[in-house]
Write an enzyme that holds these catalytic residues in place. Structure first.
Site: not given
Length: 350
Positions: A233, A251
Site C-alpha cells: 500500500f 496508527h
C-alpha cells in the site's frame, strides 16, 4: 500525623496500584507459563493437583493462586481450591473469545523490554524497539515463526471486538464492493460480508498476509463474494471498490508514511467513493475516568505505538490535517461502542 481523608486514602491506593503494576503483570505471566488457565478449565481444582501438573511445590503455588485471586482472575471458594473468574477464563485458549495470545505477546520480553527506553524515545523521536533490538519490529519477526504466529493471533484476538461491532454500526449495504486495505487475515471483512449479503469484498494485503486471508475467506464460505489481492500500500492500492476500509493501519506510521497510504487510497477511489479509517480517535483533552472507558487505555496505546513502530494515535483534528495532506476531506467521525476504544473516520475526495 493527621488523620487521612477517604480521598487521601483513594489517592494513595491509586498510586500504589500503578507502582506495583509490573508485579501484577509478572503474576499473570507466570500463570500463563504454567498453563494455569488451561489446567483450571471451566471447573474447580485443588492446589495439590495443580502443583503436581506444574511441578511446583503446593505451598508455593498456593501463594501464586491467591495473588491471582486478589487480581480478580480466579476465586478461592474453599481453602486451597480455585476456579477461574469470567476474566480469568479469557486466558484459556479454548475460550471462544480468548485473549490468551494477546496476553502472551503483550507481556513478552519483545513487547516489554523496549519500554525501558521510553524516555530516550521521547527525547529523540526514534523507535525504542529498533534501538533495543537493532532492527524494526516486523524485520525482527522475519526468522521467528512461533513469535510471528503469536503476534498475528494476538492482533486477531484484539480485532474480534471491532469485527463484531463495525458491521452493525455502519451502513455497508449501500456499497457494491468494499476493499479492506491492510486487511490482515480477513476477519474484519468476512464479518462485514456475512452481515451485508449484497456486498462484495476484496482483502488487500502483503503476500505474507494474503495466505491467511484466503484461508479465512474459504472458512467463511465467501469465496464467491470475496477475493484476496496482494501488493504494497506504500506503492499503490487497487481500484475497483466503492468503499475503502483501513483498520488499525494508519496508527502504525508517522504522518508522512500514513499520508502516502491515504493518498494511494484516494488515487484508487472513484469520484463517488468513500474511505473509512477505523482507529482510535483521541479526545482533544483527556477525559475523567469513567465506567465506560475503553478496554485499553488509549494514551498508553499511543506511547506503545511510539515504542514499537514509531506510530501514534491521533485526534480528529490530526486526522483532518492528515487527510487534507492526502487530498481527502473528513465528513464525519462516528464512535463505535465505548469499550472498543475505536471510531470510524469517514472521508471523501477533496
Amino acid at each position: 500525623m493527621a488523620h487521612r481523608s477517604p480521598e487521601q486514602h483513594e489517592a494513595r491506593r491509586l498510586l500504589m496500584q500503578w507502582i506495583f503494576g509490573s508485579r501484577a503483570t509478572e503474576v499473570l505471566v507466570t500463570a500463563l507459563r504454567l498453563n494455569l488457565p488451561g489446567l483450571l478449565g471451566d471447573g474447580e481444582a485443588d492446589v495439590a493437583d495443580l502443583a503436581r501438573s506444574c511441578d511446583v511445590p503446593a505451598a508455593q503455588l498456593n501463594r501464586l493462586m491467591r495473588a491471582l485471586a486478589s487480581l480478580g482472575l480466579c476465586t478461592e471458594p474453599a481453602p486451597g481450591r480455585y476456579a477461574l473468574t469470567e476474566a480469568g477464563a479469557l486466558l484459556r485458549d479454548e475460550h471462544p473469545e480468548s485473549l490468551g495470545d494477546f496476553a502472551r505477546f503483550h507481556t513478552s520480553p519483545v513487547a516489554l523490554e523496549p519500554w525501558s527506553r521510553l524516555e530516550s524515545s521521547l527525547r529523540t523521536g526514534r523507535t525504542a524497539f529498533d534501538e533495543h533490538f537493532g532492527v524494526p519490529l516486523y524485520a525482527y519477526f522475519a526468522d521467528k515463526p512461533e513469535l510471528t504466529a503469536t503476534f498475528n493471533s494476538a492482533m486477531s484476538q484484539e480485532s474480534n471486538k471491532v469485527a463484531a461491532e463495525l458491521p452493525v454500526s455502519y451502513d455497508f449495504g449501500r456499497y457494491g464492493t468494499v476493499m479492506d486495505v491492510g486487511g490482515g487475515d480477513g476477519t474484519l471483512l468476512t464479518s462485514i460480508l456475512r452481515r451485508h449479503e449484497g456486498v462484495r469484498g476484496v482483502v488487500f494485503e502483503s503476500a505474507e498476509g494474503a495466505a491467511q486471508a484466503a484461508g479465512t475467506v474459504k472458512a467463511a464460505g465467501l469465496e464467491g463474494r470475496c477475493s484476496v489481492a496482494t501488493g504494497d500500500f506504500f506503492r499503490s492500492v487497487p481500484a475497483g471498490a466503492d468503499l475503502y476500509v483501513i483498520k488499525s493501519v494508519i496508527h502504525n506510521w508517522d504522518d508522512e508514511r500514513a499520508a502516502t497510504i491515504l493518498r494511494n487510497c484516494r488515487e484508487a477511489m472513484p469520484e463517488h467513493g468513500r474511505l473509512i479509517v477505523v482507529d482510535v480517535v483521541l479526545p482533544e483533552t483527556v477525559p475523567a475516568a469513567s465506567s465506560d472507558a475503553p478496554e485499553i487505555n488509549p494514551y498508553i496505546k499511543d506511547l506503545q505505538m511510539q515504542i514499537l513502530v514509531s506510530g501514534k494515535e491521533r485526534t480528529r483534528a490530526d486526522f483532518e490535517s492528515l487527510c487534507a495532506t492526502a487530498g481527502l476531506r473528513v465528513t464525519d467521525v462516528l464512535p463505535l461502542p465505548a469499550y472498543t476504544g475505536f471510531s470510524i473516520v469517514e472521508a471523501v475526495r477533496a
